[in-house]
Design an enzyme around this catalytic site. Structure first.
Site, PDB file in Angstrom:
ATOM      1  N   GLU A 105      50.576  29.487  40.983  1.00 65.18           N
ATOM      2  CA  GLU A 105      50.064  28.698  42.111  1.00 65.18           C
ATOM      3  C   GLU A 105      48.745  28.046  41.736  1.00 65.18           C
ATOM      4  O   GLU A 105      47.948  28.592  40.971  1.00 65.18           O
ATOM      5  CB  GLU A 105      49.897  29.571  43.356  1.00 65.18           C
ATOM      6  CG  GLU A 105      49.455  28.793  44.583  1.00 65.18           C
ATOM      7  CD  GLU A 105      49.683  29.541  45.887  1.00 65.18           C
ATOM      8  OE1 GLU A 105      49.142  29.101  46.916  1.00 65.18           O
ATOM      9  OE2 GLU A 105      50.413  30.561  45.879  1.00 65.18           O
ATOM     10  N   THR A 140      43.890  23.301  45.148  1.00 63.67           N
ATOM     11  CA  THR A 140      42.864  22.318  44.824  1.00 63.67           C
ATOM     12  C   THR A 140      41.513  22.735  45.372  1.00 63.67           C
ATOM     13  O   THR A 140      41.414  23.461  46.370  1.00 63.67           O
ATOM     14  CB  THR A 140      43.194  20.932  45.415  1.00 63.67           C
ATOM     15  OG1 THR A 140      43.137  21.002  46.849  1.00 63.67           O
ATOM     16  CG2 THR A 140      44.569  20.459  44.978  1.00 63.67           C
ATOM     17  N   ASP A 187      50.772  34.174  42.468  1.00 69.62           N
ATOM     18  CA  ASP A 187      50.924  34.576  43.857  1.00 69.62           C
ATOM     19  C   ASP A 187      51.996  35.662  43.973  1.00 69.62           C
ATOM     20  O   ASP A 187      52.625  36.060  42.995  1.00 69.62           O
ATOM     21  CB  ASP A 187      51.302  33.365  44.701  1.00 69.62           C
ATOM     22  CG  ASP A 187      51.024  33.576  46.181  1.00 69.62           C
ATOM     23  OD1 ASP A 187      50.392  34.594  46.525  1.00 69.62           O
ATOM     24  OD2 ASP A 187      51.428  32.730  46.993  1.00 69.62           O
ATOM     25  N   TRP A 200      36.020  31.555  47.070  1.00 66.40           N
ATOM     26  CA  TRP A 200      35.685  30.243  47.634  1.00 66.40           C
ATOM     27  C   TRP A 200      34.220  30.144  48.062  1.00 66.40           C
ATOM     28  O   TRP A 200      33.638  29.061  48.037  1.00 66.40           O
ATOM     29  CB  TRP A 200      36.596  29.939  48.827  1.00 66.40           C
ATOM     30  CG  TRP A 200      38.030  29.726  48.433  1.00 66.40           C
ATOM     31  CD1 TRP A 200      39.066  30.579  48.625  1.00 66.40           C
ATOM     32  CD2 TRP A 200      38.562  28.591  47.739  1.00 66.40           C
ATOM     33  NE1 TRP A 200      40.229  30.046  48.104  1.00 66.40           N
ATOM     34  CE2 TRP A 200      39.944  28.835  47.549  1.00 66.40           C
ATOM     35  CE3 TRP A 200      38.022  27.405  47.260  1.00 66.40           C
ATOM     36  CZ2 TRP A 200      40.789  27.923  46.912  1.00 66.40           C
ATOM     37  CZ3 TRP A 200      38.859  26.495  46.618  1.00 66.40           C
ATOM     38  CH2 TRP A 200      40.215  26.747  46.457  1.00 66.40           C
ATOM     39  N   ARG A 243      41.488  26.623  42.141  1.00 63.56           N
ATOM     40  CA  ARG A 243      41.882  28.005  41.887  1.00 63.56           C
ATOM     41  C   ARG A 243      43.270  28.050  41.255  1.00 63.56           C
ATOM     42  O   ARG A 243      44.199  27.380  41.705  1.00 63.56           O
ATOM     43  CB  ARG A 243      41.882  28.777  43.208  1.00 63.56           C
ATOM     44  CG  ARG A 243      42.253  30.257  43.096  1.00 63.56           C
ATOM     45  CD  ARG A 243      42.279  30.882  44.492  1.00 63.56           C
ATOM     46  NE  ARG A 243      42.785  32.255  44.466  1.00 63.56           N
ATOM     47  CZ  ARG A 243      43.446  32.820  45.481  1.00 63.56           C
ATOM     48  NH1 ARG A 243      43.693  32.119  46.579  1.00 63.56           N
ATOM     49  NH2 ARG A 243      43.869  34.052  45.409  1.00 63.56           N
TER      50      ARG A 243
END
Length: 470
Positions: free
Chosen positions: A63, A66, A57, A432, A53
């Protein structure tokens, strides 16, 4: 737990320099950096083909998080690929800025604090089973994390101790000096559900990004943003090992610290590791004694259980050598492998050659330069290129991690989804656990199992959409 999902999030500091004009503010530079990302991803918060990703931030910090992985070498490679991707974005941003008349130099730092007192982190994520007693685990792990800086700190030049955050509450050494950790002085609490306001060492927000009936995520915020691959291997490897010991049910001695926030500062500012830390039961132990205790526990655990991955021999050897080096105050056996020792060796030699004290502005500048991710300009990268910093990975492994996900997690499905959607010219979004085609909301994949690797479910989804005439 035989196999554990591990990931790391890295926040980068942005700085611009212009010889004559007002340099752009960090948030302005960040927008230039992410302009091409927004152009193809319709957002400044995107997933990329290696399953990781990329996002802006809070505070406009670039940012990179992993993808989920089960192997330490893959984790290191994915993380290193993040530096390379960020450098590419900086290069593109500078070109775009120059066209708009802003032709200064942009620096992107993989560190933990800037000259204005702002702090940004490197956050570790370890998957644990939901049945684990979370409070017991975090309390047992905390003394290890407070003293882990002995083996995994970045090192930092402390020019003005009085200017450090909370220096009035935690007075310590008053003279300029070199310390173990950049991050230690910015910790406000031991354990909390907040990650920004309270800035705890362990964040307890229950956000598993997986099947919440089976798993929970341990979110560790206290770590330094390492440059050295060998230091990272030690940092992640020892923490995973301590988690395994705790999860096995083995009772550890009650080493709960009376004042963790004070202890982490005391530990950082004493390179001998000998400052007594007060325990909750009234005893005292030094940071070195605590780490030696955990090392012994790990050695005994491995003697009983055997190794669970191929890097353990290297991890245990480096852990032992680092503690021996601190005890003897001879860092020569670790000064190519441990970040703070690599930095200390260079800084000490430079200071001696130029007759500088630790409050010299030039040493503070070199400290920042150590974390510059530019491959031809950053001090650490220059040291690594000349053999003064050891490696775990090959260039080929890092290059492969730019576009390829780990093969043992659902990142493989994320990769397949992105590649197929792009090839078919279809807009998509994901987090995710979800992968969604924006114009086909009924065709959404929800993958709660982080170990899922069957890409056929992705192919079947796109086949259905294609047969329906997308």
């Amino acid at each position: 737990m035989e196999t554990r999902i591990i990931g790391v999030e890295t926040e980068y500091g942005v700085h611009t320099v212009h010889p004559t004009k007002r340099p752009l503010a960090p948030d302005e530079v960040a927008r230039y950096m992410f302009k091409p990302v927004v152009s193809w991803g319709n957002s400044s918060n995107v997933f990329i083909p290696n399953g990781s990703r990329l996002y802006l931030d809070v505070g406009s910090h670039p940012e990179y998080a992993t993808a989920e992985t089960t192997r330490l070498d893959e984790l290191l490679a994915l993380d290193a690929a993040g530096d390379s991707i960020m450098h590419m974005l900086v290069t593109q941003a500078q070109q775009a800025m120059a066209k708009d008349g802003f032709d200064g130099d942009v620096y992107l730092y993989r560190n933990n604090a800037d000259s204005l007192g702002n702090s940004y982190g490197s956050h570790e994520n370890y998957m644990i089973e939901r049945t684990t007693q979370y409070r017991r685990l975090t309390q047992a792990l905390l003394p290890f994390l407070v003293t882990r800086q002995l083996i995994a700190g970045n090192g930092v030049v402390i020019k003005d101790p009085a200017a450090l955050p909370l220096a009035d509450q935690f007075p310590g050494r008053s003279e300029p000096h070199f310390a173990f950790s950049q991050r230690a002085d910015y910790m406000h609490e031991a354990i909390s559900s907040s990650s920004t306001r309270a800035r705890p060492m362990i964040n307890t927000r229950d956000e598993p990004h997986s099947d919440s009936t089976k798993y929970r995520r341990l979110h560790v915020i206290v770590g330094d943003s390492n440059m050295s691959e060998t230091t990272q291997l030690l940092r992640f490897g020892t923490t995973d090992l301590l988690l395994r010991i705790i999860e096995s049910g083995k009772p550890l001695q009650n080493l709960q610290l009376a004042h963790p926030v004070r202890a982490i500062r005391q530990t950082s500012h004493d390179l001998t590791g000998q400052t007594p830390l007060e325990l909750a039961d009234g005893r005292t132990m030094t940071a070195l004694e605590l780490q030696e205790f955990y090392l012994t526990q790990a050695q005994e655990f491995l003697a009983r259980q055997g190794p669970h991955h191929e890097h353990l021999e290297q991890i245990m050897d480096l852990w032992s050598r680092t503690l021996d080096a601190i005890a003897s105050q001879d860092y020569s056996s670790i000064d190519t492998e441990i970040d703070w020792a690599i930095k200390h060796k260079f800084m000490t030699a430079y200071a001696n050659k130029n007759n500088l004290d630790w409050d010299a502005a030039r040493l503070v500048q070199l400290d920042m330069s150590y974390h510059d991710i530019h491959p031809q300009r950053g001090l650490f990268n220059l040291l690594e290129a000349r053999g003064a910093a050891a490696r775990v990975l090959t260039d080929a492994q890092v290059q492969a991690a730019h576009d390829n996900p780990p093969a043992t997690t659902r990142a493989l499905l994320r990769h397949r989804f992105i590649e197929t959607a792009r090839a078919m010219g279809m807009d998509y979004s994901m987090d995710w656990m979800h992968m969604k085609l924006n114009y086909h909301p009924l065709h959404t994949l929800y993958v709660r199992d982080p170990f899922e690797t069957d890409i056929s479910i992705v192919d079947e989804l796109f086949a259905k959409v294609a047969s329906a005439g997308h």
